[in-house]
Design a protein around this motif. Structure first.
Motif, PDB file in Angstrom:
ATOM      1  N   LEU A  38      83.489  47.724   9.934  1.00 40.90           N
ATOM      2  CA  LEU A  38      84.417  46.782  10.086  1.00 40.90           C
ATOM      3  C   LEU A  38      83.770  45.500   9.376  1.00 40.90           C
ATOM      4  CD1 LEU A  38      85.988  47.204  13.499  1.00 40.90           C
ATOM      5  CD2 LEU A  38      86.973  48.160  11.274  1.00 40.90           C
ATOM      6  N   PRO A  39      84.474  44.763   8.687  1.00 43.45           N
ATOM      7  CA  PRO A  39      85.693  45.111   8.183  1.00 43.45           C
ATOM      8  C   PRO A  39      86.147  45.681   6.893  1.00 43.45           C
ATOM      9  CG  PRO A  39      85.389  42.717   7.814  1.00 43.45           C
ATOM     10  CD  PRO A  39      84.175  43.515   8.403  1.00 43.45           C
ATOM     11  N   LYS A  40      84.929  46.275   6.360  1.00 42.89           N
ATOM     12  CA  LYS A  40      85.090  46.853   5.175  1.00 42.89           C
ATOM     13  C   LYS A  40      86.066  48.074   4.956  1.00 42.89           C
ATOM     14  CE  LYS A  40      80.584  45.494   3.496  1.00 42.89           C
ATOM     15  NZ  LYS A  40      79.133  45.865   2.751  1.00 42.89           N
ATOM     16  N   ARG A  41      85.968  49.056   5.952  1.00 40.91           N
ATOM     17  CA  ARG A  41      87.037  50.476   5.930  1.00 40.91           C
ATOM     18  C   ARG A  41      87.980  50.086   6.642  1.00 40.91           C
ATOM     19  NH1 ARG A  41      84.586  52.242   1.654  1.00 40.91           N
ATOM     20  NH2 ARG A  41      82.412  52.795   1.899  1.00 40.91           N
ATOM     21  N   ALA A  42      88.046  49.262   7.610  1.00 45.66           N
ATOM     22  CA  ALA A  42      89.519  48.922   8.438  1.00 45.66           C
ATOM     23  C   ALA A  42      89.258  47.665   8.905  1.00 45.66           C
ATOM     24  CB  ALA A  42      89.424  49.945   9.496  1.00 45.66           C
ATOM     25  N   ARG A  43      90.476  47.020   9.144  1.00 42.76           N
ATOM     26  CA  ARG A  43      90.326  45.569   9.652  1.00 42.76           C
ATOM     27  C   ARG A  43      90.067  45.543  10.965  1.00 42.76           C
ATOM     28  NH1 ARG A  43      96.013  43.619   8.378  1.00 42.76           N
ATOM     29  NH2 ARG A  43      96.076  45.472   7.069  1.00 42.76           N
ATOM     30  N   GLU A  44      90.200  46.621  12.140  1.00 44.19           N
ATOM     31  CA  GLU A  44      90.043  46.798  13.428  1.00 44.19           C
ATOM     32  C   GLU A  44      89.780  48.091  13.881  1.00 44.19           C
ATOM     33  OE1 GLU A  44      94.762  46.337  14.715  1.00 44.19           O
ATOM     34  OE2 GLU A  44      93.534  44.757  14.853  1.00 44.19           O
TER      35      GLU A  44
ATOM     36  N   ASP B 148      82.379  54.902  31.345  1.00 41.88           N
ATOM     37  CA  ASP B 148      81.409  54.539  32.009  1.00 41.88           C
ATOM     38  C   ASP B 148      80.376  53.986  31.105  1.00 41.88           C
ATOM     39  OD1 ASP B 148      82.162  55.084  34.694  1.00 41.88           O
ATOM     40  OD2 ASP B 148      82.037  57.084  34.154  1.00 41.88           O
ATOM     41  N   VAL B 149      79.934  54.747  30.075  1.00 37.28           N
ATOM     42  CA  VAL B 149      79.025  54.282  29.037  1.00 37.28           C
ATOM     43  C   VAL B 149      79.826  54.367  27.536  1.00 37.28           C
ATOM     44  CG1 VAL B 149      77.029  54.635  28.034  1.00 37.28           C
ATOM     45  CG2 VAL B 149      77.222  54.980  30.420  1.00 37.28           C
ATOM     46  N   VAL B 150      79.711  53.313  26.746  1.00 33.54           N
ATOM     47  CA  VAL B 150      80.326  53.590  25.170  1.00 33.54           C
ATOM     48  C   VAL B 150      78.875  53.733  24.357  1.00 33.54           C
ATOM     49  CG1 VAL B 150      81.561  52.323  23.391  1.00 33.54           C
ATOM     50  CG2 VAL B 150      82.472  52.371  25.636  1.00 33.54           C
ATOM     51  N   ILE B 151      78.791  54.558  23.376  1.00 30.56           N
ATOM     52  CA  ILE B 151      77.934  54.860  22.564  1.00 30.56           C
ATOM     53  C   ILE B 151      78.183  54.642  21.309  1.00 30.56           C
ATOM     54  CG2 ILE B 151      75.990  56.555  21.838  1.00 30.56           C
ATOM     55  CD1 ILE B 151      76.448  58.038  24.660  1.00 30.56           C
ATOM     56  N   HIS B 152      77.443  53.866  20.565  1.00 30.64           N
ATOM     57  CA  HIS B 152      77.797  53.481  19.001  1.00 30.64           C
ATOM     58  C   HIS B 152      76.495  53.864  18.421  1.00 30.64           C
ATOM     59  CE1 HIS B 152      78.861  51.468  15.215  1.00 30.64           C
ATOM     60  NE2 HIS B 152      79.980  51.254  15.850  1.00 30.64           N
ATOM     61  N   ALA B 153      76.806  54.740  17.334  1.00 30.58           N
ATOM     62  CA  ALA B 153      75.545  55.195  16.534  1.00 30.58           C
ATOM     63  C   ALA B 153      75.184  54.776  14.955  1.00 30.58           C
ATOM     64  CB  ALA B 153      75.506  56.651  16.448  1.00 30.58           C
ATOM     65  N   GLY B 154      75.681  53.457  15.276  1.00 27.68           N
ATOM     66  CA  GLY B 154      75.240  52.275  13.982  1.00 27.68           C
ATOM     67  C   GLY B 154      76.305  52.550  12.872  1.00 27.68           C
ATOM     68  N   ASP B 155      76.007  51.549  11.946  1.00 24.32           N
ATOM     69  CA  ASP B 155      76.865  51.204  10.624  1.00 24.32           C
ATOM     70  C   ASP B 155      78.119  50.453  11.350  1.00 24.32           C
ATOM     71  OD1 ASP B 155      75.152  51.945   8.806  1.00 24.32           O
ATOM     72  OD2 ASP B 155      76.439  53.410   7.806  1.00 24.32           O
ATOM     73  N   TRP B 156      77.925  49.335  11.893  1.00 22.51           N
ATOM     74  CA  TRP B 156      78.968  48.306  12.566  1.00 22.51           C
ATOM     75  C   TRP B 156      79.500  47.530  11.344  1.00 22.51           C
ATOM     76  CZ3 TRP B 156      79.231  47.939  18.067  1.00 22.51           C
ATOM     77  CH2 TRP B 156      78.486  48.533  18.897  1.00 22.51           C
ATOM     78  N   VAL B 157      78.489  46.997  10.432  1.00 19.52           N
ATOM     79  CA  VAL B 157      78.607  46.295   9.346  1.00 19.52           C
ATOM     80  C   VAL B 157      79.084  44.683  10.053  1.00 19.52           C
ATOM     81  CG1 VAL B 157      79.970  45.472   7.304  1.00 19.52           C
ATOM     82  CG2 VAL B 157      79.470  48.130   7.850  1.00 19.52           C
ATOM     83  N   ASP B 158      79.777  44.378  11.067  1.00 18.58           N
ATOM     84  CA  ASP B 158      80.109  43.101  11.483  1.00 18.58           C
ATOM     85  C   ASP B 158      79.549  42.824  12.972  1.00 18.58           C
ATOM     86  OD1 ASP B 158      82.003  44.448  12.555  1.00 18.58           O
ATOM     87  OD2 ASP B 158      83.578  42.873  12.393  1.00 18.58           O
ATOM     88  N   THR B 159      79.061  41.797  12.999  1.00 16.22           N
ATOM     89  CA  THR B 159      78.696  41.544  14.614  1.00 16.22           C
ATOM     90  C   THR B 159      80.096  41.318  15.526  1.00 16.22           C
ATOM     91  OG1 THR B 159      78.644  39.048  14.159  1.00 16.22           O
ATOM     92  CG2 THR B 159      76.656  40.359  14.051  1.00 16.22           C
TER      93      THR B 159
END
Length: 178
Positions: A11-17, A30-41
């Protein structure tokens, strides 16, 4: 323990949200896991504000601001299972053996990078999961994310969720790749 897994939000390169169905799952996990390539803070800030617990790493498309806040590899004991999160694992060929050798102390490894859902188990018992991407399907038919539960030290109910194309309801869920 309920887990919500995603990667490659770009985000926001591939979608706005982030898609609404995915965002609705965040407070339920209980736990959210994100495996990278966020692009924005902003996406990191959003998930940190909404998730009970966030386990996350940076990816190859993440700049200095995200790399300053996130590790390359994250580890956590979740419900009696040793989880690891990393963005890249290299080519599909040989992935199980390569990851089992690199992470001999883990039970489950969540990874991203390819945007291709993946669910296999290495000969050592290491479970490898890639949730795909909720915003950039690339060569896949759907944008996706994963949910699962950890019960008594077992990973159960691993489910791949298809996200609808913008403006259309979702189709039935498909099993993850084996």
């Amino acid at each position: 323990m309920r887990l919500l897994m995603m990667s490659d939000t770009h985000l926001p390169k591939r979608a706005r949200e982030l898609p609404a169905p995915l965002l609705a799952e965040v407070p339920e996990a209980d736990v959210v896991i994100h495996a990278g390539d966020w692009v924005d803070t902003a996406t990191l800030d959003l998930l940190q504000g909404r998730a009970r617990r966030l386990l996350a790493v940076y990816g190859n498309n993440d700049g200095p601001a995200l790399r300053a806040r996130l590790p390359e590899v994250a580890r956590a004991d979740l419900g009696g299972l040793r989880f690891g999160v990393v963005h890249e694992t290299g080519p599909a060929k040989g992935r199980e053996a390569r990851c089992a050798a690199r992470f001999p102390d883990l039970d489950v490894l969540v990874f991203g990078h390819s945007h291709i859902p993946w669910d296999t188990t290495a000969g050592t018992g290491l479970r490898l999961l890639n949730p795909g991407s909720p915003t950039d399907r690339r060569r896949q038919p759907y944008c996706t994310y994963l949910t699962a539960t950890v019960t008594d030290g077992r990973l159960d109910a691993v489910e791949l969720h298809r996200l609808p194309p913008r403006g259309r309801p979702p189709g039935p869920s498909a099993p993850t790749s084996s």
